[in-house]
Design a protein around this motif. Structure first.
Motif, PDB file in Angstrom:
ATOM      1  N   LEU A  32       8.833 -10.583   4.194  1.00  8.60           N
ATOM      2  CA  LEU A  32       7.822  -9.647   3.736  1.00  8.60           C
ATOM      3  C   LEU A  32       6.550 -10.350   3.271  1.00  8.60           C
ATOM      4  N   TYR A  33       6.704 -11.332   2.407  1.00  9.35           N
ATOM      5  CA  TYR A  33       5.532 -11.947   1.791  1.00  9.35           C
ATOM      6  C   TYR A  33       4.856 -12.938   2.741  1.00  9.35           C
ATOM      7  N   ASN A  34       5.594 -13.956   3.158  1.00 10.26           N
ATOM      8  CA  ASN A  34       4.995 -14.966   4.021  1.00 10.26           C
ATOM      9  C   ASN A  34       4.643 -14.410   5.395  1.00 10.26           C
ATOM     10  N   GLY A  35       5.403 -13.397   5.825  1.00 15.19           N
ATOM     11  CA  GLY A  35       5.160 -12.855   7.153  1.00 15.19           C
ATOM     12  C   GLY A  35       3.905 -12.018   7.261  1.00 15.19           C
ATOM     13  N   TYR A  36       3.485 -11.376   6.150  1.00 22.55           N
ATOM     14  CA  TYR A  36       2.406 -10.391   6.265  1.00 22.55           C
ATOM     15  C   TYR A  36       1.306 -10.518   5.219  1.00 22.55           C
ATOM     16  N   LYS A  37       1.397 -11.497   4.335  1.00 21.15           N
ATOM     17  CA  LYS A  37       0.420 -11.586   3.253  1.00 21.15           C
ATOM     18  C   LYS A  37      -1.008 -11.769   3.769  1.00 21.15           C
ATOM     19  N   ASP A  38      -1.169 -12.452   4.911  1.00 22.03           N
ATOM     20  CA  ASP A  38      -2.518 -12.724   5.405  1.00 22.03           C
ATOM     21  C   ASP A  38      -3.284 -11.443   5.736  1.00 22.03           C
ATOM     22  N   LEU A  39      -2.545 -10.345   5.967  1.00 21.40           N
ATOM     23  CA  LEU A  39      -3.194  -9.066   6.270  1.00 21.40           C
ATOM     24  C   LEU A  39      -3.878  -8.462   5.048  1.00 21.40           C
ATOM     25  N   PHE A  40      -3.509  -8.959   3.858  1.00 26.72           N
ATOM     26  CA  PHE A  40      -3.960  -8.334   2.615  1.00 26.72           C
ATOM     27  C   PHE A  40      -4.765  -9.269   1.719  1.00 26.72           C
ATOM     28  N   LEU A  41      -5.009 -10.486   2.158  1.00 27.40           N
ATOM     29  CA  LEU A  41      -5.698 -11.448   1.302  1.00 27.40           C
ATOM     30  C   LEU A  41      -7.207 -11.253   1.332  1.00 27.40           C
ATOM     31  N   ILE A  74       0.993  -4.716  -6.381  1.00 30.80           N
ATOM     32  CA  ILE A  74       1.409  -3.572  -7.188  1.00 30.80           C
ATOM     33  C   ILE A  74       2.770  -3.076  -6.708  1.00 30.80           C
ATOM     34  N   VAL A  75       3.695  -2.862  -7.636  1.00 29.13           N
ATOM     35  CA  VAL A  75       5.023  -2.332  -7.303  1.00 29.13           C
ATOM     36  C   VAL A  75       5.120  -0.928  -7.894  1.00 29.13           C
ATOM     37  N   ASN A  76       5.092   0.066  -7.042  1.00 33.49           N
ATOM     38  CA  ASN A  76       5.145   1.460  -7.506  1.00 33.49           C
ATOM     39  C   ASN A  76       6.560   1.953  -7.729  1.00 33.49           C
ATOM     40  N   SER A  78      -4.686   7.552   8.147  1.00 34.62           N
ATOM     41  CA  SER A  78      -4.881   6.999   6.804  1.00 34.62           C
ATOM     42  C   SER A  78      -5.150   5.502   6.856  1.00 34.62           C
ATOM     43  N   LEU A  79      -5.837   5.029   5.798  1.00 40.77           N
ATOM     44  CA  LEU A  79      -6.027   3.591   5.627  1.00 40.77           C
ATOM     45  C   LEU A  79      -4.806   3.063   4.890  1.00 40.77           C
ATOM     46  N   ILE A  80      -3.766   2.783   5.662  1.00 44.01           N
ATOM     47  CA  ILE A  80      -2.480   2.454   5.038  1.00 44.01           C
ATOM     48  C   ILE A  80      -2.459   1.051   4.447  1.00 44.01           C
ATOM     49  N   PHE A  81      -3.440   0.216   4.802  1.00 45.43           N
ATOM     50  CA  PHE A  81      -3.464  -1.136   4.268  1.00 45.43           C
ATOM     51  C   PHE A  81      -4.805  -1.421   3.619  1.00 45.43           C
ATOM     52  N   VAL A  82      -5.055  -0.761   2.474  1.00 50.76           N
ATOM     53  CA  VAL A  82      -6.261  -0.948   1.666  1.00 50.76           C
ATOM     54  C   VAL A  82      -7.510  -0.519   2.441  1.00 50.76           C
ATOM     55  N   ASP A  83      -7.955  -1.351   3.378  1.00 49.99           N
ATOM     56  CA  ASP A  83      -9.182  -1.020   4.107  1.00 49.99           C
ATOM     57  C   ASP A  83      -8.985  -1.106   5.614  1.00 49.99           C
ATOM     58  N   PHE A  96      -5.252 -11.261  -3.527  1.00 47.33           N
ATOM     59  CA  PHE A  96      -5.020 -10.060  -2.740  1.00 47.33           C
ATOM     60  C   PHE A  96      -6.134  -9.047  -2.951  1.00 47.33           C
ATOM     61  N   LYS A  97      -6.381  -8.253  -1.921  1.00 48.19           N
ATOM     62  CA  LYS A  97      -7.355  -7.171  -2.033  1.00 48.19           C
ATOM     63  C   LYS A  97      -6.902  -6.191  -3.099  1.00 48.19           C
ATOM     64  N   ASN A  98      -7.824  -5.653  -3.839  1.00 51.17           N
ATOM     65  CA  ASN A  98      -7.491  -4.679  -4.872  1.00 51.17           C
ATOM     66  C   ASN A  98      -6.765  -3.490  -4.256  1.00 51.17           C
ATOM     67  N   GLY A  99      -5.658  -3.105  -4.897  1.00 47.79           N
ATOM     68  CA  GLY A  99      -4.899  -1.958  -4.415  1.00 47.79           C
ATOM     69  C   GLY A  99      -3.751  -2.303  -3.483  1.00 47.79           C
ATOM     70  N   THR A 100      -3.533  -3.596  -3.218  1.00 44.38           N
ATOM     71  CA  THR A 100      -2.422  -3.985  -2.340  1.00 44.38           C
ATOM     72  C   THR A 100      -1.098  -3.694  -3.028  1.00 44.38           C
ATOM     73  N   THR A 101      -0.227  -2.968  -2.363  1.00 42.33           N
ATOM     74  CA  THR A 101       1.065  -2.590  -2.942  1.00 42.33           C
ATOM     75  C   THR A 101       2.218  -3.190  -2.153  1.00 42.33           C
ATOM     76  N   PHE A 102       3.374  -3.234  -2.791  1.00 43.27           N
ATOM     77  CA  PHE A 102       4.591  -3.693  -2.120  1.00 43.27           C
ATOM     78  C   PHE A 102       4.889  -2.801  -0.924  1.00 43.27           C
ATOM     79  N   GLU A 103       4.660  -1.516  -1.087  1.00 44.08           N
ATOM     80  CA  GLU A 103       4.922  -0.562  -0.004  1.00 44.08           C
ATOM     81  C   GLU A 103       4.089  -0.879   1.237  1.00 44.08           C
TER      82      GLU A 103
END
Length: 328
Positions: A39-48, A20-22, A297-302, A56-63
């Motif tokens: 950004l993408y290749n470096g950290y995507k595994d945290l959100f898959l 999601i791009v807000n 806060s849960l800054i990364f979905v869950d 990606f997990k529901n609610g994953t944003t670019f931010e």
């Protein structure tokens, strides 16, 4: 072969992958300054939610991707700075011992007879010689001393060489001089009945120093601090921690110390080696401030910041307790 994509195309590709791009303007600016790959290749595994196919997990944003990058960089920069403190401390102590015991004259203190003659150390002695010779032409302070005095005293020579070469210089010292270095680092923690035999001191010091050096290399080459896992080479470290009576400051499961090759263990190795209480307190304060900024806060979905760095909630308390013990 991957096709060229301009920044708009890169952003659209992220959207197509479920991110999601807000704020489009913010995202485009970030891609121009950090890069899609980082950004993408470096950290995507945290959100898959799944890797094959990538989902990606529901609610994953670019931010969230951006924040992950910033947190990673922030922690890496904090620890990189304090690894420099360990490096300077090592260089100061080694050069002091070399000057006092061998000479301030380069031709005399670099005489191979002053150092260990084992075959394993011969390559390290050669590395130190080559590093000092290179510093004469590359390092401005070393060049000045050569031009004005035609000699590099050890405390100048060691400033012109790398952390790795300084470790090699320590490594080639004979045992009595090596133990002087080790004791100057460990004297504040070996108290209250704590005891390590000379051989164990050397192994334990090598582990702590090696962790700082290994982290420094990983950090310098852009490796992540999230879920850091250093190569596990030492199997007896729990015994050393117990003998030094500092095992209680490490997270444990049912009395068994958790992995000694994580980000927490790197921080503890720095605190074990840093003997300036102001600097050690600053290290803990900077880490504490980073965690507190994002802890609510849960800054990364869950996931929260503790999950990302694999820190238990009591990890900061353990660092503070160790500081109080060491500098009491």
């Amino acid at each position: 072969m991957h096709p060229y994509l301009n920044f708009e195309d890169q952003l659209n590709q992220l959207k197509n992958r479920g991110i999601i791009v807000n704020d489009k303007a913010f995202a485009l600016n970030a891609l121009q300054n950090i890069s899609y790959y980082s950004l993408y290749n470096g950290y995507k595994d945290l959100f898959l939610a799944s890797k094959s196919p990538e989902k990606f997990k529901n609610g994953t944003t670019f931010e969230m991707l951006y924040t992950a990058h910033w947190l990673d960089l922030s922690m890496s920069n904090i620890l990189f700075k304090y690894s420099l403190v360990v490096e300077k401390q090592l260089k100061t102590i080694v050069s002091h011992i070399v000057a006092r015991n061998f000479s301030v004259d380069e031709n005399r203190y670099l005489n191979s007879k002053n150092y260990s003659t084992t075959k394993a150390q011969s390559g390290k002695f050669s590395d130190v010689q080559k590093a000092i010779n290179k510093a004469k032409f590359k390092n401005s302070v070393c060049k000045y001393y050569m031009e004005t005095e035609n000699n590099l005293p050890p405390w100048i020579a060691i400033q012109g060489i790398s952390f790795g070469s300084a470790i090699n210089w320590y490594s080639i010292l004979k045992e009595p001089h090596k133990l002087e270095v080790i004791n100057s680092f460990l004297n504040l923690i070996l108290k209250d009945g704590a005891f390590l035999k000379s051989e164990d001191k050397q192994h334990f010091f090598k582990i702590c120093l090696g962790q700082v050096y290994e982290f420094r290399n990983l950090s310098a080459h852009g490796n992540r601090t999230f879920k850091l896992q250093l190569p596990e080479k030492q199997k007896q470290v729990s015994r050393y921690l117990s003998a030094a009576k500092i095992d209680v400051y490490y997270p444990n499961n049912n009395g068994v110390i958790s992995s000694r090759d994580t980000l927490f263990s790197v921080i503890m190795s720095m605190l074990i080696l840093i003997n300036d209480d102001y600097v050690a307190n600053s290290l803990i304060s900077e880490i504490k401030n980073l965690f507190e900024t994002y802890s609510d806060s849960l800054i990364f979905v869950d996931s929260n910041i503790y999950d990302l760095f694999e820190f238990r909630k009591d990890s900061l308390d353990l660092l503070i307790s160790f500081f109080d013990y060491k500098f009491s």
